[in-house]
Design a protein around this motif. Structure first.
Motif, PDB file in Angstrom:
ATOM      1  N   SER A  85      26.647  23.683  43.609  1.00 31.62           N
ATOM      2  CA  SER A  85      27.333  23.180  44.804  1.00 31.62           C
ATOM      3  C   SER A  85      28.047  21.847  44.575  1.00 31.62           C
ATOM      4  N   ALA A  86      28.035  21.317  43.366  1.00 39.96           N
ATOM      5  CA  ALA A  86      28.664  20.024  43.087  1.00 39.96           C
ATOM      6  C   ALA A  86      30.177  20.105  43.201  1.00 39.96           C
ATOM      7  N   SER A  87      30.776  19.040  43.681  1.00 42.11           N
ATOM      8  CA  SER A  87      32.232  18.980  43.765  1.00 42.11           C
ATOM      9  C   SER A  87      32.817  18.779  42.371  1.00 42.11           C
ATOM     10  N   PRO A  88      34.076  19.114  42.164  1.00 45.90           N
ATOM     11  CA  PRO A  88      34.684  18.930  40.837  1.00 45.90           C
ATOM     12  C   PRO A  88      34.577  17.499  40.319  1.00 45.90           C
ATOM     13  N   SER A  89      34.629  16.525  41.221  1.00 43.41           N
ATOM     14  CA  SER A  89      34.554  15.131  40.783  1.00 43.41           C
ATOM     15  C   SER A  89      33.142  14.744  40.350  1.00 43.41           C
ATOM     16  N   ASP A  90      32.132  15.377  40.955  1.00 47.83           N
ATOM     17  CA  ASP A  90      30.744  15.062  40.613  1.00 47.83           C
ATOM     18  C   ASP A  90      30.218  15.884  39.440  1.00 47.83           C
ATOM     19  N   LEU A  91      30.893  16.981  39.120  1.00 51.62           N
ATOM     20  CA  LEU A  91      30.374  17.923  38.127  1.00 51.62           C
ATOM     21  C   LEU A  91      30.126  17.291  36.757  1.00 51.62           C
ATOM     22  N   PRO A  92      31.033  16.477  36.212  1.00 53.92           N
ATOM     23  CA  PRO A  92      30.752  15.887  34.891  1.00 53.92           C
ATOM     24  C   PRO A  92      29.482  15.042  34.876  1.00 53.92           C
ATOM     25  N   ARG A  93      29.253  14.241  35.935  1.00 54.10           N
ATOM     26  CA  ARG A  93      28.039  13.419  35.983  1.00 54.10           C
ATOM     27  C   ARG A  93      26.796  14.287  36.153  1.00 54.10           C
ATOM     28  N   ALA A  94      26.930  15.346  36.946  1.00 56.64           N
ATOM     29  CA  ALA A  94      25.791  16.245  37.148  1.00 56.64           C
ATOM     30  C   ALA A  94      25.408  16.934  35.834  1.00 56.64           C
ATOM     31  N   ARG A  95      26.407  17.377  35.095  1.00 57.87           N
ATOM     32  CA  ARG A  95      26.141  18.006  33.790  1.00 57.87           C
ATOM     33  C   ARG A  95      25.403  17.039  32.865  1.00 57.87           C
ATOM     34  N   ALA A  96      25.937  15.847  32.735  1.00 56.81           N
ATOM     35  CA  ALA A  96      25.365  14.865  31.822  1.00 56.81           C
ATOM     36  C   ALA A  96      23.939  14.503  32.216  1.00 56.81           C
ATOM     37  N   SER A  97      23.680  14.367  33.508  1.00 57.25           N
ATOM     38  CA  SER A  97      22.337  14.017  33.968  1.00 57.25           C
ATOM     39  C   SER A  97      21.331  15.113  33.621  1.00 57.25           C
ATOM     40  N   ALA A  98      21.734  16.370  33.809  1.00 57.59           N
ATOM     41  CA  ALA A  98      20.849  17.492  33.504  1.00 57.59           C
ATOM     42  C   ALA A  98      20.535  17.546  32.011  1.00 57.59           C
ATOM     43  N   ILE A  99      21.556  17.388  31.180  1.00 55.31           N
ATOM     44  CA  ILE A  99      21.356  17.472  29.726  1.00 55.31           C
ATOM     45  C   ILE A  99      20.557  16.277  29.219  1.00 55.31           C
ATOM     46  N   ARG A 100      20.803  15.105  29.791  1.00 54.53           N
ATOM     47  CA  ARG A 100      20.053  13.922  29.366  1.00 54.53           C
ATOM     48  C   ARG A 100      18.562  14.081  29.696  1.00 54.53           C
TER      49      ARG A 100
END
Length: 405
Positions: free
Chosen positions: A249-264
């Motif tokens: 459900s993340a917006s396109p602008s939030d998606l890069p940060r969401a990805r990085a947080s999950a992988i970290r």
């Protein structure tokens, strides 16, 4: 952890060769519901994150009964080609167990709905049923000095059937009412079929082929190594479940940060798990499983050291799945699987379980690198700060997903 509690008893009672046969049977039982499920559980996870889940669940109820025949047929093929040394009684119970993998598809579908609803306690109950039933049977028949492969297959049948009934109770969805068309659900599932099969195959196919490529003894040594190395994956499951809805459900602008947080977060728990296990494996493995399994230590060290990759690539594939990028999931999982299988065929003949462990680790590396590239995650993700540790704790313990920059 329940499985780890019974694994030493099973290994000591069956011995390396018997443990190898059991590992091959378990690998088939683990892979079968993903093959016959054709990606439907993952499709349900995404659909339940964005629309009313009840019509989807009603369709899943009906699909399960259509899968009984394919599950039995797959069991016949496996029993003939991959475990021909089973006795007639063992083969019959194996076929019954393979048929009940259709019920486990329902368990996977229920898990997807519960993940989308953030019902983590219910997920814990659902996952506890099957291994706990097997554990009870193991302890009872161990006390009676009559623990056999047949007994373990009985446990799978009973545990899976009870887990499916539990899934229906937890979902609280009546069979009556509107349902999603099989055609549409099937089309959605096909998008994920390849990736789900490849994801499960990455941890099961090597064990599935182990008996025929290097014999049941070496397969038994590999099996106990994999048992230890996959323990940190439980934390990967926690992270993947907690971030799926937020990513979807993340917006396109939030998606890069969401990805990085999950992988970290995956890196944090993966490093912790691998390091902790690596300290105890050389002495803990023979202590737990018996001196007959001491030759498994080199293979276990390789796999435990590489378990970080397994955790990270699992979370990365869940992120790709949440974004609806099933093709990217499948591509890199199949690539990693291909590397593992080719390595198994080339190395296991001379190096046995150690060669198979090297092959599996190489496959995990390929999948991890490919998925991170698909997500456009750079090396900076491995830089762990105090805020990341807190975010990881909240994610694993509370299911709270906060994007960090």
């Amino acid at each position: 952890m329940v499985a780890l509690g019974t694994a030493p008893i099973i290994s000591r009672e069956l011995g390396p060769s018997g443990r190898g046969l059991y590992a091959t049977c378990l690998a088939a039982l683990g892979l079968a519901p993903v093959i016959i499920g054709l990606g439907i559980p993952m499709a349900i996870r995404r659909l339940a994150s964005i629309i009313d889940h009840r019509p989807v669940v009603r369709s899943a109820y009906r699909i399960v009964f259509l899968l009984l025949s394919p599950a039995f047929g797959l069991g016949v093929v496996v029993s003939i080609l991959l475990v021909p040394s089973l006795t007639n009684l063992q083969r019959n119970w194996f076929l019954v167990a393979m048929s009940t993998t259709a019920f486990f598809v329902l368990v996977l579908c229920a898990q997807s709905v519960l993940i989308a609803a953030h019902r983590y306690s219910a997920i814990a109950v659902l996952h506890f049923i099957q291994p706990s039933v097997t554990a009870i049977l193991v302890f009872v028949f161990w006390a009676l000095s009559d623990l056999t492969l047949e007994t373990l297959l009985w446990g799978y049948v009973a545990g899976t059937s009870l887990a499916a009934l539990t899934a229906v109770v937890l979902l609280r969805v009546s069979v009556r009412g509107p349902r999603m068309s099989f055609e549409y659900l099937g089309r959605q599932g096909i998008k994920y079929a390849g990736s789900q099969i490849a994801e499960t195959a990455a941890s099961t196919v090597v064990l599935l082929l182990a008996v025929t490529t290097m014999g049941s003894y070496e397969a038994g040594l590999l099996a106990v190594s994999v048992t230890l190395a996959t323990l940190p994956l439980a934390l990967g499951y926690a992270i993947g479940s907690a971030v799926f809805g937020g990513i979807a459900s993340a917006s396109p602008s939030d998606l890069p940060r969401a990805r990085a947080s999950a992988i970290r977060a995956a890196f944090v728990v993966g490093i912790f798990g691998a390091f902790s296990l690596l300290i105890v494996t050389p002495y803990g493995l023979p202590f737990l499983f018996g001196s007959a399994f001491s030759p498994a230590v080199p293979a276990a060290v390789v796999l435990v050291s590489s378990s970080l990759l397994l955790v990270v690539n699992y979370v990365a594939t869940q992120v790709l799945g949440a974004e609806g990028r099933g093709s990217a999931m499948a591509l890199w999982q199949v690539a990693g699987l291909a590397v593992a299988v080719v390595g198994l065929l080339c190395l296991s003949g001379e190096l046995g379980a150690f060669g198979a462990a090297l092959s599996m680790a190489a496959g995990w590396l390929v999948t991890t690198a490919g998925c991170l590239r698909a997500l456009r995650i750079g090396p900076s993700v491995v830089v762990i700060r105090p805020a990341d540790l807190k975010a990881c704790f909240d994610l694993c313990m509370r299911g709270k997903f906060v994007f960090t920059s």
